[in-house]
Design a protein around this motif. Structure first.
Motif, short mmCIF file in Angstrom:
data_model
loop_
_atom_site.label_atom_id
_atom_site.label_comp_id
_atom_site.label_asym_id
_atom_site.label_seq_id
_atom_site.Cartn_x
_atom_site.Cartn_y
_atom_site.Cartn_z
N ILE A 73 0.85 -1.19 0.00
CA ILE A 73 0.00 0.00 0.00
C ILE A 73 0.89 1.24 0.00
CG2 ILE A 73 -1.81 1.26 1.23
CD1 ILE A 73 -2.42 -1.51 2.63
N PHE A 74 0.72 2.09 -1.01
CA PHE A 74 1.48 3.33 -1.11
C PHE A 74 0.63 4.47 -0.56
CE2 PHE A 74 3.26 0.53 -4.25
CZ PHE A 74 4.63 0.76 -4.19
N GLY A 75 1.04 5.02 0.57
CA GLY A 75 0.30 6.10 1.21
C GLY A 75 -0.52 5.58 2.37
N LEU A 76 -0.17 6.01 3.59
CA LEU A 76 -0.82 5.47 4.79
C LEU A 76 -1.64 6.52 5.53
CD1 LEU A 76 2.03 3.14 6.09
CD2 LEU A 76 0.07 2.57 4.65
N GLY A 77 -2.46 7.22 4.76
CA GLY A 77 -3.49 8.06 5.37
C GLY A 77 -4.69 7.18 5.69
N THR A 78 -5.83 7.79 5.87
CA THR A 78 -7.03 7.02 6.20
C THR A 78 -7.39 6.02 5.11
OG1 THR A 78 -7.94 8.75 7.62
CG2 THR A 78 -9.50 7.19 6.69
N VAL A 79 -7.28 6.41 3.86
CA VAL A 79 -7.62 5.50 2.77
C VAL A 79 -6.68 4.30 2.75
CG1 VAL A 79 -7.81 5.24 0.27
CG2 VAL A 79 -8.64 7.32 1.36
N ASN A 102 6.49 9.45 5.77
CA ASN A 102 6.34 9.99 7.12
C ASN A 102 6.63 8.88 8.13
OD1 ASN A 102 5.58 11.10 9.56
ND2 ASN A 102 3.64 11.92 8.82
N PRO A 103 7.78 8.93 8.80
CA PRO A 103 8.14 7.84 9.73
C PRO A 103 7.21 7.75 10.94
CG PRO A 103 9.66 9.69 9.94
CD PRO A 103 8.82 9.97 8.74
N GLU A 104 6.48 8.83 11.25
CA GLU A 104 5.58 8.81 12.40
C GLU A 104 4.38 7.89 12.19
OE1 GLU A 104 4.49 12.76 13.44
OE2 GLU A 104 6.55 13.45 13.78
N LYS A 105 4.17 7.47 10.96
CA LYS A 105 3.02 6.61 10.66
C LYS A 105 3.30 5.13 10.90
CE LYS A 105 0.82 9.72 7.34
NZ LYS A 105 0.29 9.86 5.96
N CYS A 106 4.52 4.80 11.17
CA CYS A 106 4.92 3.39 11.29
C CYS A 106 4.14 2.66 12.38
CB CYS A 106 6.42 3.30 11.55
SG CYS A 106 7.02 1.60 11.74
N PHE A 134 6.77 -1.82 7.40
CA PHE A 134 6.72 -0.41 7.01
C PHE A 134 8.01 -0.06 6.29
CE2 PHE A 134 7.78 4.04 7.78
CZ PHE A 134 6.60 4.70 7.42
N ILE A 135 7.88 0.62 5.15
CA ILE A 135 9.05 1.04 4.38
C ILE A 135 8.96 2.53 4.11
CG2 ILE A 135 10.36 0.78 2.24
CD1 ILE A 135 9.23 -2.02 1.96
N ASN A 136 10.01 3.25 4.44
CA ASN A 136 10.14 4.66 4.10
C ASN A 136 11.09 4.75 2.91
OD1 ASN A 136 10.77 7.39 3.88
ND2 ASN A 136 10.80 7.72 6.10
N PRO A 137 10.61 5.14 1.74
CA PRO A 137 11.47 5.21 0.55
C PRO A 137 12.72 6.05 0.75
CG PRO A 137 9.17 5.48 -0.06
CD PRO A 137 9.22 5.54 1.44
N GLU A 160 0.12 19.25 7.92
CA GLU A 160 1.33 18.79 8.60
C GLU A 160 1.38 17.28 8.75
OE1 GLU A 160 1.16 20.88 12.27
OE2 GLU A 160 1.47 22.86 11.35
N GLY A 161 0.35 16.58 8.30
CA GLY A 161 0.32 15.13 8.40
C GLY A 161 0.19 14.64 9.83
N LYS A 162 -0.47 15.43 10.68
CA LYS A 162 -0.58 15.06 12.10
C LYS A 162 -1.95 14.51 12.47
CE LYS A 162 2.92 18.38 13.65
NZ LYS A 162 3.21 19.56 14.50
N CYS A 163 -2.78 14.27 11.49
CA CYS A 163 -4.08 13.70 11.80
C CYS A 163 -4.46 12.68 10.74
CB CYS A 163 -5.15 14.77 11.89
SG CYS A 163 -5.65 15.49 10.32
#
Length: 326
Positions: free
Chosen positions: A147-153, A175-179, A190-193, A314-317
């Protein structure tokens, strides 16, 4: 037409706003709803009579499809104005408003026992991700998924893949905070490119023994669609694109990717027919079969909507529920 009073939930990427409402009044000829009904509104409707609705092959609707001009489906007009000038309806929902008017085909009646401030997420991103995994890709047990992109979708896709029994669910995000959060929804790796010394598709092909069975592009970057295709395996690899690009809408890919058996599919709202299918997702939530609460990271009053946009940028939510004044 229906006239509603309700609350809203803001989509992480700022593309759509989901809305839950309580019917305040109904227009002439409306028999499906009554005052006090709890409903979800959706950006794409279901008339149940057009060729697409009757086909059983699609969730498109020729009558109540995605409205981009800001007008009502019925008469191409608006229902709001300020000083005589029209105020347009965003995606037929107009959720940044205490009151709104929507077509009956874009409203879904739900159980009054379900918490509206939670299930409102099913009006857009969360349902889109689950549906992409279940309806569009039809993920099979024991399969490999990226899965590319780990937002809600993207995380909803992960949840759907986990429920289907996928053996390996790889999440890709810068975004490493999403791991850590991603693992709560089913991500196994989890992979951070930015941490990789080789193209991300090569990393994925190596750790999946030739490529994933399914890949999902949930970013809204058409360039990543090619990367997702390259991350799939030969023969049966399937890529599903869910993201809505802000720039460069054209997709380009080497024809060899398709000659080798890969497939690219698009997905709108996860293939769900809103009026027919959303109530079953609400039931699944009430039976604790799917997660929704965990996607809501913030609850804010309407007066702080600018703060919600900042959290989003900011990718915080994941999802920020905006509460209208009572």
């Amino acid at each position: 037409m229906l006239y509603f009073l309700g609350y809203l939930a803001m989509k992480h990427q700022g593309l759509f706003c989901t809305f839950y409402l309580i019917v305040e009044s109904i227009g002439e000829g409306v028999t499906e709803f009554q005052e006090g009904d709890h409903v979800l509104t959706v950006f794409t409707g279901e008339c149940k009579t057009c060729r697409q609705c009757m086909s059983g092959k699609s969730n498109m609707c020729q009558v109540l499809g995605l409205e981009r001009r800001g007008v009502m489906h019925s008469d191409q007009g608006t229902r709001f104005s300020i000083n005589g000038k029209p105020v347009y309806h965003y995606c037929a929902v107009s959720s940044f408003s205490e009151y709104t008017v929507v077509h009956t085909g874009c409203a879904v009646k739900v159980s009054s026992a379900a918490p509206l401030e939670k299930i409102c997420l099913l009006s857009c991103g969360l349902a889109a991700g689950l549906g992409a995994a279940w309806n569009v890709a039809d993920i099979s047990k024991g399969s490999t998924v990226v899965i590319f992109g780990l937002g809600t979708v993207g995380l909803s896709v992960a949840q759907g893949a986990r429920i289907r029994g996928a053996s390996q669910i790889i999440g890709v995000d810068t975004n490493p905070e999403k791991c850590d959060k991603a693992k709560d929804f089913g991500i196994t790796e989890f992979i951070n490119p930015n941490d990789c010394n080789e193209p991300i598709q090569q990393v994925i092909k190596r750790i999946t023994d030739g490529g994933a069975d399914y890949s999902f592009e949930c970013i809204g970057d058409t360039g990543m669609i090619t990367t997702a295709l390259q991350s799939c395996c030969d023969g049966w690899g399937l890529t599903v694109t869910l993201g809505v690009p802000k720039v460069k809408p054209e997709v380009s890919a080497h024809y060899g990717l398709f000659l080798s058996g890969r497939t690219l599919k698009g997905s709108l709202f996860g293939g769900w027919k809103p009026k027919s299918d959303l109530p079953s997702l609400v039931d699944m939530y009430m039976n604790k079969e799917i997660q929704i609460d965990e996607f809501i990271t913030h609850n804010l009053p309407f007066e702080e909507i600018n703060k919600a946009f900042e959290l989003m940028r900011e990718g915080k939510c994941l999802r920020c529920v905006i509460h209208m004044p009572k």
